[in-house]
Design a protein around this motif. Structure first.
Motif, PDB file in Angstrom:
ATOM      1  N   LYS A 140      -5.212  -1.146  -3.019  1.00 45.21           N
ATOM      2  CA  LYS A 140      -4.624  -1.265  -1.684  1.00 45.21           C
ATOM      3  C   LYS A 140      -5.482  -2.118  -0.742  1.00 45.21           C
ATOM      4  CE  LYS A 140      -3.721   3.354  -1.066  1.00 45.21           C
ATOM      5  NZ  LYS A 140      -3.089   4.461  -0.327  1.00 45.21           N
TER       6      LYS A 140
ATOM      7  N   THR B 264       0.814  -1.214   0.000  1.00 50.94           N
ATOM      8  CA  THR B 264       0.000   0.000   0.000  1.00 50.94           C
ATOM      9  C   THR B 264       0.854   1.274   0.000  1.00 50.94           C
ATOM     10  OG1 THR B 264      -0.057   0.158   2.398  1.00 50.94           O
ATOM     11  CG2 THR B 264      -1.746  -1.210   1.361  1.00 50.94           C
TER      12      THR B 264
ATOM     13  N   ASN C 290      -2.744  -4.468   3.607  1.00 53.25           N
ATOM     14  CA  ASN C 290      -2.019  -5.685   3.243  1.00 53.25           C
ATOM     15  C   ASN C 290      -2.692  -6.901   3.861  1.00 53.25           C
ATOM     16  OD1 ASN C 290       0.325  -4.685   1.754  1.00 53.25           O
ATOM     17  ND2 ASN C 290       0.844  -3.662   3.676  1.00 53.25           N
TER      18      ASN C 290
ATOM     19  N   THR D 263      -2.299  -3.360  -5.280  1.00 49.15           N
ATOM     20  CA  THR D 263      -1.152  -2.537  -4.890  1.00 49.15           C
ATOM     21  C   THR D 263      -1.415  -1.076  -5.226  1.00 49.15           C
ATOM     22  OG1 THR D 263       0.028  -2.563  -6.986  1.00 49.15           O
ATOM     23  CG2 THR D 263       0.317  -4.474  -5.544  1.00 49.15           C
ATOM     24  N   ASN D 264      -0.413  -0.294  -4.981  1.00 50.11           N
ATOM     25  CA  ASN D 264      -0.520   1.138  -5.224  1.00 50.11           C
ATOM     26  C   ASN D 264       0.446   1.594  -6.310  1.00 50.11           C
ATOM     27  OD1 ASN D 264      -1.677   3.627  -4.597  1.00 50.11           O
ATOM     28  ND2 ASN D 264       0.109   4.219  -3.398  1.00 50.11           N
TER      29      ASN D 264
END
Ligand code: C2O
Ligand code: CU
Length: 553
Positions: A498, A413, A472, A446-447
């Protein structure tokens, strides 16, 4: 005379069953036709000249045959989204995965085998971006003599949520493939049953209208066929009861709006219980926290009560969450629960022997184009389809080294990370699974590259969504909170940016099955992989042989 007629009839029935193998036949002619939307006319690719394409109506457990004739100028394939096609990936449809394309002028006979699916699914083109206009509903009624797990609705209406692009779809596709997202492209409008609705220019007279009788209940079978957007949808002044999704029933729950990610279907009951008037149903986009450039327009259709009354001068608009309301979407997804009763038992795999963690990275290779990846591998389309290569033991088409876990683990994240985390490997790697293995898969959003949400879709299977959350995934704590009692059975699930989602399935369908993000942009950039589920021991656990007319590569 009577005897003769009945004999003739008998012969005809025999003839029909013998020559058509008793399966109902449909003909899909893929061809270009001019359509006018938003004050402009352009040629679009259609099935049988219809947009959206024809809905197919079957009963649970039916098998049907569809002859696809390609009379357009592009290669095409057709996929039956959410149909399990047990042991028969040959008709599944994704280009490069289970078949080569049907070329212009060619024909392909596809057999669609329904088994446990019941509710609403859909079909769409599965090559390049052609599904933008080549799609339609699959309506699966209960088996003859059985009924819905809710009172039988008085009428059923497919609601196809689509989008309209100003540009020619194939030109757009070529730009995206070549340059990535260098220029941000967005659709011009969203559509309800092919119509933008009267908030858009030149669209008022054709707005989709649903006439209802006060006191009756309507089953809306909603499909999100949009290329790259998830939507909120609602009906002014009415709450709907959600009863199904992705061809499975759900424990009913009431909502003033629904969230429908790209690729999913949602079935809702609408009770016409308000004072006679005209009410809008409307949909607008959920856009990953509202970042970037997106189409912020609203598509509408009108619910018109029958009867003698004077409607308000403008239909009432419903409340829709804001474009960035991540919690609204997550909360909706978390409300989905299987029926989990005697007739609809759940069968969640408990002993898991295969674990994956999919880190879905959204990456750029250097400066030139955008790539997306799963476990740091950006999927590269092979030159011939993987199914054929697998079945005929052709070497060198794909590798079997798709990693079970991300190659390196970090705070997914994080806002700050080194540039090279954004650079994936490129390759055609698949994951081999033993027959009957029980699989748990965790999608971790994810970021990277500012991140995005991703509606992930698996072919050939329905999976149980056992857990989801933000941040996470914690492999020690999060599984303790899993829903193993009545998790929903889906073929597409929304992964928040995220955030994470855990799914489980049992690999009991041998074949070659695609898994990909249902935002076609991300799919083109490589956010996809393939499961090859090996044959089991018994004859019923083996893939069926191919039909004689598989399109040549
Ligand atoms: Cu709705 Cu692979 O597709
Ligand atoms: Cu995606």
């Amino acid at each position: 005379m009577k005897v003769f007629t009945s004999k003739l009839l008998g012969f005809l029935v025999f003839f029909f069953f013998y020559h058509c193998q008793a399966f109902p036949h449909y003909k899909f002619v893929v061809k270009e036709v001019p359509y006018t939307r938003l004050c402009n006319t352009k040629n679009i690719l259609t099935v049988n000249g219809q947009f959206p394409g024809p809905a197919l109506y079957v009963n649970k457990g039916d098998t049907i045959v569809v002859d696809v004739y390609n009379r357009g100028k592009y290669n095409i394939t057709i996929h039956w989204h959410g149909v399990l096609q047990p042991r028969y990936p040959w008709s599944d449809g994704p280009e490069y995965i289970t078949q080569c394309a049907i070329q212009p002028g060619a024909k392909f006979r596809q057999k669609i085998i329904f088994t446990t699916e019941e509710g609403t699914l859909w079909w769409h083109a599965h090559s390049t971006w052609l599904r933008a206009t080549v799609h339609g509903a699959l309506i699966i009624y209960p088996k003859m003599g059985t009924s819905y797990p809710f009172p039988k609705p008085d009428a059923e209406i497919p609601i196809i949520l689509g989008d309209w692009w100003k540009e020619d779809i194939m030109e757009l596709y070529q730009i995206l493939e070549r340059d990535g997202d260098a220029i941000q492209h967005n659709s011009e409008a969203f559509l309800i049953n092919g119509q933008p609705g009267d908030l858009y220019p030149c669209s008022k007279p054709e707005t989709f209208r649903l006439k209802v009788n006060r006191g009756l209940t309507y089953l809306l079978r909603i499909v999100n066929s949009i290329l790259v957007d998830s939507l909120f949808f609602s009906v002014a002044n009415h709450t709907v009861t959600v009863v199904g999704s992705d061809g499975s029933y759900l424990k009913p729950f009431k909502r003033s709006f629904i969230f429908i990610p790209a690729g999913q279907t949602v079935d809702v009951l609408l009770e016409a219980n308000q004072s006679p008037n005209h009410y809008y149903m409307a949909a607008s986009v959920y856009s990953t926290g509202g970042i970037g450039v997106f189409n912020n327009s609203t598509t509408t259709a009108i619910i018109e009560y029958n009867g003698n009354y004077t409607p308000s001068s403008r239909p009432v608009l419903p409340y829709l969450p804001s474009h960035s309301d991540t919690a609204a979407g997550l909360n909706f997804t978390a409300s989905l629960r299987s029926l989990a009763d005697k007739e609809h038992p759940v069968d969640v795999p408990m002993e898991i022997n295969t674990h994956f963690l999919y880190k879905k990275i959204f990456c750029a290779d250097g400066k030139t184009r955008t790539l997306a990846s799963v476990n740091n591998i950006s999927f590269l389309n092979p030159s011939i389809d993987i199914l054929q290569a697998y079945y005929c033991c052709i070497q060198g088409v794909y590798g079997t080294n798709f990693p079970d876990f991300p190659l390196f683990v970090f705070d997914f994240t994080t806002e700050v990370y080194p540039m090279d985390w954004e650079i994936p490997n490129v390759g055609t790697e698949v994951k081999m699974l033993d027959y009957n293995s029980t699989v748990e898969l965790v999608f971790q959003g994810t970021n990277l590259l500012k991140g995005s949400d991703h509606p992930m879709h698996l072919h050939g299977y329905l999976f149980y969504v056992v857990g989801l959350g933000m941040g996470n995934f914690d492999k020690d704590k999060d599984p303790l909170m899993y829903n193993l009692l009545d998790p929903p059975l889906q073929n597409t699930i929304h992964i928040p940016k995220k955030g994470w989602v855990a799914i489980r399935f049992k690999a009991k369908n041998p074949g070659v099955w695609y898994m990909h993000c249902h935002f076609d942009k991300h799919m083109v950039w490589g956010m996809d992989t393939v499961f090859i589920v090996k044959d089991g021991e018994s004859p019923e656990a083996k893939m069926l042989p191919p039909p004689p007319d598989m399109p040549p590569c």
